[in-house]
Design an enzyme around this catalytic site. Sequence first.
Site, PDB file in Angstrom:
ATOM      1  N   CYS A   2       0.853  -1.178   0.000  1.00 53.32           N
ATOM      2  CA  CYS A   2       0.000   0.000   0.000  1.00 53.32           C
ATOM      3  C   CYS A   2       0.893   1.234   0.000  1.00 53.32           C
ATOM      4  O   CYS A   2       2.085   1.151   0.267  1.00 53.32           O
ATOM      5  CB  CYS A   2      -0.857   0.029   1.258  1.00 53.32           C
ATOM      6  SG  CYS A   2      -1.837  -1.464   1.472  1.00 53.32           S
ATOM      7  N   ARG A  27       1.360   1.679  -5.951  1.00 52.32           N
ATOM      8  CA  ARG A  27       1.572   0.750  -4.834  1.00 52.32           C
ATOM      9  C   ARG A  27       0.296   0.008  -4.441  1.00 52.32           C
ATOM     10  O   ARG A  27       0.321  -0.903  -3.610  1.00 52.32           O
ATOM     11  CB  ARG A  27       2.100   1.507  -3.611  1.00 52.32           C
ATOM     12  CG  ARG A  27       3.428   2.186  -3.845  1.00 52.32           C
ATOM     13  CD  ARG A  27       3.914   2.871  -2.591  1.00 52.32           C
ATOM     14  NE  ARG A  27       4.235   1.920  -1.548  1.00 52.32           N
ATOM     15  CZ  ARG A  27       5.402   1.300  -1.416  1.00 52.32           C
ATOM     16  NH1 ARG A  27       6.374   1.556  -2.270  1.00 52.32           N
ATOM     17  NH2 ARG A  27       5.609   0.450  -0.449  1.00 52.32           N
ATOM     18  N   TRP A  77      -3.734  -1.899  -1.447  1.00 55.28           N
ATOM     19  CA  TRP A  77      -3.771  -3.146  -2.200  1.00 55.28           C
ATOM     20  C   TRP A  77      -4.252  -4.188  -1.195  1.00 55.28           C
ATOM     21  O   TRP A  77      -3.572  -4.501  -0.227  1.00 55.28           O
ATOM     22  CB  TRP A  77      -2.376  -3.492  -2.730  1.00 55.28           C
ATOM     23  CG  TRP A  77      -2.341  -4.708  -3.587  1.00 55.28           C
ATOM     24  CD1 TRP A  77      -2.811  -4.825  -4.865  1.00 55.28           C
ATOM     25  CD2 TRP A  77      -1.819  -5.992  -3.242  1.00 55.28           C
ATOM     26  NE1 TRP A  77      -2.612  -6.097  -5.340  1.00 55.28           N
ATOM     27  CE2 TRP A  77      -2.008  -6.837  -4.364  1.00 55.28           C
ATOM     28  CE3 TRP A  77      -1.221  -6.528  -2.097  1.00 55.28           C
ATOM     29  CZ2 TRP A  77      -1.615  -8.163  -4.386  1.00 55.28           C
ATOM     30  CZ3 TRP A  77      -0.825  -7.858  -2.116  1.00 55.28           C
ATOM     31  CH2 TRP A  77      -1.022  -8.662  -3.249  1.00 55.28           C
ATOM     32  N   ASN A 103       0.553  -0.347   6.079  1.00 57.62           N
ATOM     33  CA  ASN A 103       1.037  -1.116   4.935  1.00 57.62           C
ATOM     34  C   ASN A 103       1.660  -2.382   5.501  1.00 57.62           C
ATOM     35  O   ASN A 103       2.522  -2.296   6.371  1.00 57.62           O
ATOM     36  CB  ASN A 103       2.080  -0.288   4.167  1.00 57.62           C
ATOM     37  CG  ASN A 103       2.749  -1.084   3.064  1.00 57.62           C
ATOM     38  OD1 ASN A 103       2.174  -2.024   2.527  1.00 57.62           O
ATOM     39  ND2 ASN A 103       3.971  -0.702   2.719  1.00 57.62           N
ATOM     40  N   GLY A 104       1.218  -3.548   5.024  1.00 60.95           N
ATOM     41  CA  GLY A 104       1.795  -4.801   5.513  1.00 60.95           C
ATOM     42  C   GLY A 104       0.704  -5.744   5.984  1.00 60.95           C
ATOM     43  O   GLY A 104      -0.468  -5.575   5.658  1.00 60.95           O
ATOM     44  N   GLU A 490       9.782 -13.136 -20.493  1.00 60.56           N
ATOM     45  CA  GLU A 490       9.461 -11.755 -20.123  1.00 60.56           C
ATOM     46  C   GLU A 490       8.362 -11.205 -21.042  1.00 60.56           C
ATOM     47  O   GLU A 490       7.443 -10.525 -20.580  1.00 60.56           O
ATOM     48  CB  GLU A 490      10.735 -10.898 -20.186  1.00 60.56           C
ATOM     49  CG  GLU A 490      10.551  -9.424 -19.906  1.00 60.56           C
ATOM     50  CD  GLU A 490      10.071  -9.098 -18.488  1.00 60.56           C
ATOM     51  OE1 GLU A 490       9.990  -9.997 -17.642  1.00 60.56           O
ATOM     52  OE2 GLU A 490       9.766  -7.920 -18.253  1.00 60.56           O
ATOM     53  N   LYS A 494       4.743  -9.850 -19.712  1.00 61.52           N
ATOM     54  CA  LYS A 494       4.235  -8.497 -20.016  1.00 61.52           C
ATOM     55  C   LYS A 494       2.822  -8.604 -20.575  1.00 61.52           C
ATOM     56  O   LYS A 494       1.933  -7.840 -20.193  1.00 61.52           O
ATOM     57  CB  LYS A 494       5.116  -7.762 -21.042  1.00 61.52           C
ATOM     58  CG  LYS A 494       6.459  -7.322 -20.567  1.00 61.52           C
ATOM     59  CD  LYS A 494       6.446  -6.079 -19.707  1.00 61.52           C
ATOM     60  CE  LYS A 494       6.390  -6.402 -18.258  1.00 61.52           C
ATOM     61  NZ  LYS A 494       7.574  -6.733 -17.538  1.00 61.52           N
ATOM     62  N   GLU A 497       0.222  -9.697 -17.802  1.00 64.64           N
ATOM     63  CA  GLU A 497      -0.119  -8.720 -16.767  1.00 64.64           C
ATOM     64  C   GLU A 497      -0.799  -7.491 -17.336  1.00 64.64           C
ATOM     65  O   GLU A 497      -1.611  -6.864 -16.668  1.00 64.64           O
ATOM     66  CB  GLU A 497       1.080  -8.353 -15.888  1.00 64.64           C
ATOM     67  CG  GLU A 497       2.184  -7.604 -16.542  1.00 64.64           C
ATOM     68  CD  GLU A 497       3.333  -7.286 -15.571  1.00 64.64           C
ATOM     69  OE1 GLU A 497       3.110  -7.164 -14.367  1.00 64.64           O
ATOM     70  OE2 GLU A 497       4.482  -7.159 -16.060  1.00 64.64           O
ATOM     71  N   HIS A 513       8.092 -31.112 -27.609  1.00 67.15           N
ATOM     72  CA  HIS A 513       7.836 -32.008 -26.469  1.00 67.15           C
ATOM     73  C   HIS A 513       6.470 -31.738 -25.854  1.00 67.15           C
ATOM     74  O   HIS A 513       6.202 -32.161 -24.733  1.00 67.15           O
ATOM     75  CB  HIS A 513       8.944 -31.861 -25.426  1.00 67.15           C
ATOM     76  CG  HIS A 513      10.285 -32.228 -25.948  1.00 67.15           C
ATOM     77  ND1 HIS A 513      10.663 -33.529 -26.204  1.00 67.15           N
ATOM     78  CD2 HIS A 513      11.340 -31.460 -26.340  1.00 67.15           C
ATOM     79  CE1 HIS A 513      11.894 -33.543 -26.698  1.00 67.15           C
ATOM     80  NE2 HIS A 513      12.315 -32.293 -26.798  1.00 67.15           N
ATOM     81  N   LYS A 616       2.760  -2.633  -7.538  1.00 68.59           N
ATOM     82  CA  LYS A 616       4.118  -2.508  -8.077  1.00 68.59           C
ATOM     83  C   LYS A 616       5.115  -3.428  -7.388  1.00 68.59           C
ATOM     84  O   LYS A 616       5.941  -4.047  -8.027  1.00 68.59           O
ATOM     85  CB  LYS A 616       4.565  -1.051  -7.958  1.00 68.59           C
ATOM     86  CG  LYS A 616       5.957  -0.785  -8.471  1.00 68.59           C
ATOM     87  CD  LYS A 616       6.014  -0.909  -9.974  1.00 68.59           C
ATOM     88  CE  LYS A 616       7.432  -0.799 -10.502  1.00 68.59           C
ATOM     89  NZ  LYS A 616       7.551  -1.388 -11.829  1.00 68.59           N
TER      90      LYS A 616
END
Length: 621
Positions: A2, A27, A77, A103-104, A490, A494, A497, A513, A616
Site C-alpha cells: 500500500c 503501490r 492493495w 502497509n503490511g 518476459e 508483459k 499482466e 515435447h 508494483k
Amino acid sequence: MCGIIGYVGPRDALGLLVEGLRRMEYRGYDSAGVSVVSRDGALRVAKKAGRLANLEQEIKVGNHHLVGTTGIGHTRWATHGGPTDRNAHPHLDATGTLAVIHNGIIENFAELRAELEHAGIELVSETDTEVVSHLLGRAYRGETGETAGDLEASMAAVARRLEGAFTLVAAHASEPDLLVAARRNSPLVIGVGDGEMFLASDVSAFIEFTREAVELGQDQLVVITPDGYRVSGFSGGEADARPFTVTWNLAAAEKGGHLTFMDKEIAEQPTALADTLRGHFDGTRVVLDEQRLGEDELRTIDKVFVVACGSAYHSGLVAKYAIEHWTRLPVEVELASEFRYRDPVLDRDTLVVAVSQSGETADTLEAVRHARRQRARVLAVCNTNGSQIPRESDAVLYTHAGPEIGVASTKAFLAQIAANLLVGLALAQARGTKFSDEVAREFEALERVPAAVAETLTRMDAVRALGQEIADSKAVLFLGRHVGYPVALEGALKLKELAYMHAEGFAAGELKHGPIALIEKGLPVVVVTPSPSAQPLLHSKILSNIREIQARGARTIVIGEEGDKTIAPFADFFVELPALPSLLQPLVATVPLQVLAAEIARTRGYDIDKPRNLAKSVTVE
Ligand code: M6R
C-alpha cells in the site's frame, strides 16, 4: 503493498495528501482514504473503494470538512478483507478520534481481534489494520497500561505486540501538530522540509517539497512535528535512521508528456542503461556501490544463486548464461518464493545475488535472510536506494533506472540485466577468469547498448500497428533459445499482466515435447532469434522451429538481427534489431515485446499503468 503519506506543517494538508497518493497509486489502487486533523480538535475521514478518482469525487460531494494542516492518506492493495469502502484506510478507534493507516500484514491479528471483541469493542471492517487502531486507542486512553495521552508511548506499546510486517501511521484529534509512525519490514521514509515534515512509503510522495529524506530502520518509531522528527526503538531510547538526499526530481516521477508512465519508462530505457553503467567501471575494474565483501571473499565463491521474482527473475536467467560463461561458476536462478522452502545447499562460499527493483519484495527479502542465516554472502542488485534488501546485503550494485511507476517493469528490467552482467564481470575479475583488458572490452560493448536500444525504439511504429491487429487473439506464444528464452518468458509475462491474455513463453527446443499441440491456424507466435553470424548453430535450430510452427498455420512474428536474410522469408512479421554481442541481445530484443504488450492492452481498453489485481511491489509472501 500500500502507499502511505503523512504531513504536518503550515500547508492545507488535503491537496498535498491526495497529490502524494496519486504519485504512489502504483503501490495499490483498490481503495483510498485520507484523514485530516483540524485546529478545532476534530479528526475527519473520507475513504472510498476503487481508484483515487473515486475518493476525489467523494471528497467533492461528501461534505467532509477536511480542513487542517495535519493529515494522513492511504492507497490500498487489499490483503485482509475485500476492496470495499469499509475496509479502506484510515481506520478509526472506538472514539473516532484516532486514525491509523497501515502497509503490511499483522500476522497475529486474529488473536488480537478476539481480545478486543472480548473487551467489548465492535470492529466494523474485516481488516487487520482496524485491530491496530483499537489497540492504539485503548493504549492512548490508558485502558491497557501507563501510556494515557501519549501517542508515541502508545504506538511503541502496540508495535511490540504486533507480529508480521507493518508501517503504521497514526493521527489523533488531540494532537493537531503531530504524527506517530512505526516500521517493521515495510518501508517508511521521512521527508524533512523547512517548518514541515512528511512521512511516506516512497519519496515520490513528497519530492515536490523536499529532497532531504531519512530512511527509517527496522523496528523504529518516529514522531514528526512541523519542527522536526525524533526516532526511537520500539523499546524506547534514541535510534539512528539514515539521512539521504534524493538524487532525482519531480519531473522523474511525472509522465512528462507521455500518455502513460509505462510509455515514458519504455522511452527512458537508453538513459536508464547509461546511468546504470556510469560509475560502475573505473577503466580497469568493475566497481560496486557498497562493498562489505572483500575481493578475497569474492575469489573463494564457488557457487552463485540468483534469487528474484517476476521480471527480476527473468533478468537473473539472462545473467546465468553470462556469469557461467565468464566465470565458469555454476549459477542457479531461483524464484525467491521457492528458494527458502526447498532447503538449498548454501555455505559461506556461496554468493546469493538478490535482484529487486523495489528492494522490498517480501519473497526476495526472506530469501536474503535465509541465505544470510546459512552464512552465504549476499549481493543486492536494486533500484531503490536504502531499501531493505540492500540494507541487509553484504554488497550492493544499484541500478540507476530512476523511479519506475508503471506496474509492469520495463526500464528497471533492462537495468537489472545490465547490472547482473556487471556482477558477472566483477566475479570474473576477482577470480581471474578474465583479464582487465577483457573486462574492459565487455564493458565497452555494454556501453554501446543504450544507443542500440534508442535505435530499436525508433522502429516501433510497425510493432504498435501489429499490436492493434492481433489484439483480439485468444493467446500469444513466445519462443526463444539461449538468452532469447528468458526474453520470451518476459514477453509472455508483459502480455499476461497488461492485456490479461493467455501468453506462454517456451524454450523453442521444448516445442516438440508438448507445446506444439497449442499451435493452430492464425495463432501469433513470437520467436526471439539469435544472430546468424554469432550463433549459427542455434540460429539454424530456431529456423527449424519457426518452419515447424509456420507449417501448422501459426502467424510467425520474428524478433531477429537486422539483415538476417535467412529468417526473413519465414517471418510473417519481422522486427529487425541492431546487431549486438549474443549475451547483450536481450537488452534490445525485450523492447519490441514491451511495446507489443502495451499496445495490445491499450487496444483492448486496459489501463497499462495499473493492471488489475496487481501492485508494483509485493510486500507480502
Ligand atoms: O521490486 P521487484 O523487482 O522485487 O519486483 C519483482 C516482481 O514483482 C516484478 O518484477 C513484477 O513481476 C513486475 N510486475 C513485472 O512487470
